[in-house]
Design an enzyme around this catalytic site. Structure first.
Site, PDB file in Angstrom:
ATOM      1  N   LYS A 156      26.812 116.060  35.720  1.00 35.85           N
ATOM      2  CA  LYS A 156      28.280 116.019  35.705  1.00 35.85           C
ATOM      3  C   LYS A 156      28.916 117.393  35.495  1.00 35.85           C
ATOM      4  O   LYS A 156      30.041 117.631  35.906  1.00 35.85           O
ATOM      5  CB  LYS A 156      28.760 115.051  34.624  1.00 35.85           C
ATOM      6  CG  LYS A 156      28.388 113.620  34.976  1.00 35.85           C
ATOM      7  CD  LYS A 156      29.391 112.647  34.416  1.00 35.85           C
ATOM      8  CE  LYS A 156      29.153 111.261  35.005  1.00 35.85           C
ATOM      9  NZ  LYS A 156      27.966 110.635  34.415  1.00 35.85           N
TER      10      LYS A 156
ATOM     11  N   GLU B 229      38.846 111.178  32.684  1.00 38.56           N
ATOM     12  CA  GLU B 229      38.428 109.856  32.205  1.00 38.56           C
ATOM     13  C   GLU B 229      36.934 109.937  31.937  1.00 38.56           C
ATOM     14  O   GLU B 229      36.263 110.816  32.453  1.00 38.56           O
ATOM     15  CB  GLU B 229      38.712 108.787  33.255  1.00 38.56           C
ATOM     16  CG  GLU B 229      37.636 108.648  34.331  1.00 38.56           C
ATOM     17  CD  GLU B 229      37.420 109.903  35.178  1.00 38.56           C
ATOM     18  OE1 GLU B 229      38.387 110.669  35.345  1.00 38.56           O
ATOM     19  OE2 GLU B 229      36.295 110.111  35.648  1.00 38.56           O
TER      20      GLU B 229
ATOM     21  N   SER C 125      19.031 112.413  36.913  1.00 36.64           N
ATOM     22  CA  SER C 125      20.437 112.809  36.766  1.00 36.64           C
ATOM     23  C   SER C 125      20.835 113.286  35.375  1.00 36.64           C
ATOM     24  O   SER C 125      21.749 114.087  35.234  1.00 36.64           O
ATOM     25  CB  SER C 125      21.359 111.668  37.207  1.00 36.64           C
ATOM     26  OG  SER C 125      21.090 110.490  36.479  1.00 36.64           O
TER      27      SER C 125
END
Ligand code: PLP
Length: 417
Positions: A107, A129, A394
């Site tokens: 991310k 968010e 990830s």
């Protein structure tokens, strides 16, 4: 949806996608995507779209972005061969280690890219968010790095599930805003952040965390995350001596998956996206949007969603907060419709089992989200012995300890090969 698209149309759309021609000027990926937003949001989206067009591929912006990825995020992330897993599964297993990126997941690639963009656009504040909390942490860190204040909207249910991440965000200087409306998870948090954005579209930059929502977000996030697949492709050639036969990634909103898959679309290999199968195939028991959903509009995008016969969006279930979302990025809806990517689901139990196996064989505590990709890769490997697989790892699982504590490891059943 698949059956409604003719073979010729599917082929033409895939070719356009590989050539970098999608989304089109209306933000469409074939029939999917676009921008279905209320009138009040149009100026904010138009300003963002213009900023993306002006800066994203500008040489100075790209230089700055690449430097931050290298010096602050820690890229390129490693590609790890997994010898013990390979022996157990009967395939050659390679892992793209986004868990080694700063703040512990992919991310951060998107967060720092958009934070730099917010600066260029002259924003005074960033809002974001978060579901799993990982995007909130990445946003808080990226905003501190570029010197912008940050407010993170987070569902009350997720705040409870991801307590360590709430503390991390606060410590990194962000304000965490609890969202008590709707499903009190990611979907409600996005709605709330959009409402805030409308109140001051010039002063606020909305840093969206996945390849979802209205144009240009799915495009913007894909462009920033494609560094994963670009690196992995080259590393496979250098370290493994060739590309994989199959590549796996977990799919929540779809940002790590599109980042890994997009640079591989034109290559001859299977691409498999893995969604959260939860506790079963019934509505509300999972978050397997592509595997079990139907087309509809959610949060500004025409995509596959989980809805009932009356079009009411359904609440979802997954053991992993980061996959717990009733929609999916529109580019994945197209990749499914054209047949280029196969989407399957792994259950909560299968994910937990895969997490345990990876811990005990490779010494990697992966995220619960990521574990879904491992579960599907193991199943594929058993059916396809002797092949080479690449798995998008990830993120790391430290944030999941409050959940994992409820599931003690099963007496090291994976410990010896
Ligand atoms: C958030 C998250 C995901 C799911 O988000 P995508 O946008 O689908 O990538 C997957 N893995 C980890 C570790 C995450 O933090």
């Amino acid at each position: 949806m698949k059956s409604q698209m003719g073979a010729a149309e599917a082929k033409a759309l895939l070719k356009a996608q590989v050539n970098g021609e999608l989304p089109d000027e209306r933000g469409r990926f074939g029939p999917f995507g676009g921008r279905y937003v209320p009138e009040t949001l149009v100026p904010a989206f138009e300003k963002l779209e213009q900023g993306v067009r002006e800066f994203l591929h500008d040489a100075a912006f790209q230089d700055e972005f690449r430097r931050e990825l290298r010096e602050w995020v820690g890229r390129p992330t490693a590609l790890s061969y997994a010898p013990r897993l390979s022996e157990r599964w009967g395939t050659e297993v390679w892992l793209k280690r986004e868990d080694l990126a700063h703040t512990g997941a992919h991310k951060i690639n998107n967060a720092i890219g958009q934070a730099l963009l917010a600066k260029r656009l002259g924003a005074k504040r960033v809002i974001a968010e978060t579901g799993a909390g990982q995007h909130g942490v990445a946003s808080a860190a990226a905003c501190a790095r570029v010197g912008l204040p940050c407010s993170v909207y987070m569902g009350a249910v997720d705040i409870e599930r991801q307590a360590p991440n709430v503390d991390r965000m606060t410590r990194l200087g962000a304000e965490v805003v609890a969202v008590e409306s709707g499903d009190k998870t990611l979907r409600a948090a996005i709605d709330e952040a959009l409402r805030k954005w409308v109140s001051d579209p010039d002063g606020i930059y909305y840093l969206l965390g996945s390849a979802v929502g209205a144009h240009p977000y799915p495009y913007l996030v894909r462009e920033l995350q494609s560094v994963i697949g670009e690196e992995a492709r080259q590393q496979m050639l250098d370290q493994a001596g060739g590309l994989p036969d199959a590549t796996f990634a977990c799919v929540g909103g779809g940002s790590n998956a599109i980042g890994l898959f997009y640079p591989l679309l034109g290559d001859d290999m299977e691409l498999i996206g893995v969604e959260a199968g939860g506790t079963g195939s019934g509505l509300g028991q999972n978050a397997a949007t592509l595997a079990t959903g139907t087309p509809g509009v959610l949060q500004g995008s025409y995509t596959m969603i989980l809805q009932d016969d009356d079009g009411q969006v359904q609440e979802t279930h997954s053991i992993s907060a980061g996959l717990d979302y009733s929609g999916v990025g529109p580019e994945h809806a197209l990749l499914q419709a054209t047949g280029r990517v196969t989407y399957v689901a792994a259950s909560d139990d299968e994910a937990l089992d895969a997490l345990e196996e990876l811990c005990e064989t490779e010494g990697i505590l992966t995220a619960l989200e990521t574990s879904h990709a491992f579960a599907a890769a193991r199943e594929w490997s058993q059916a396809n012995p002797g092949k080479r697989v690449l798995i998008g790892n990830s993120g790391r699982g430290d944030k999941d300890m409050p959940t994992l504590t409820k599931y003690p490891p099963r007496i090291r059943k994976h410990a010896s090969a």
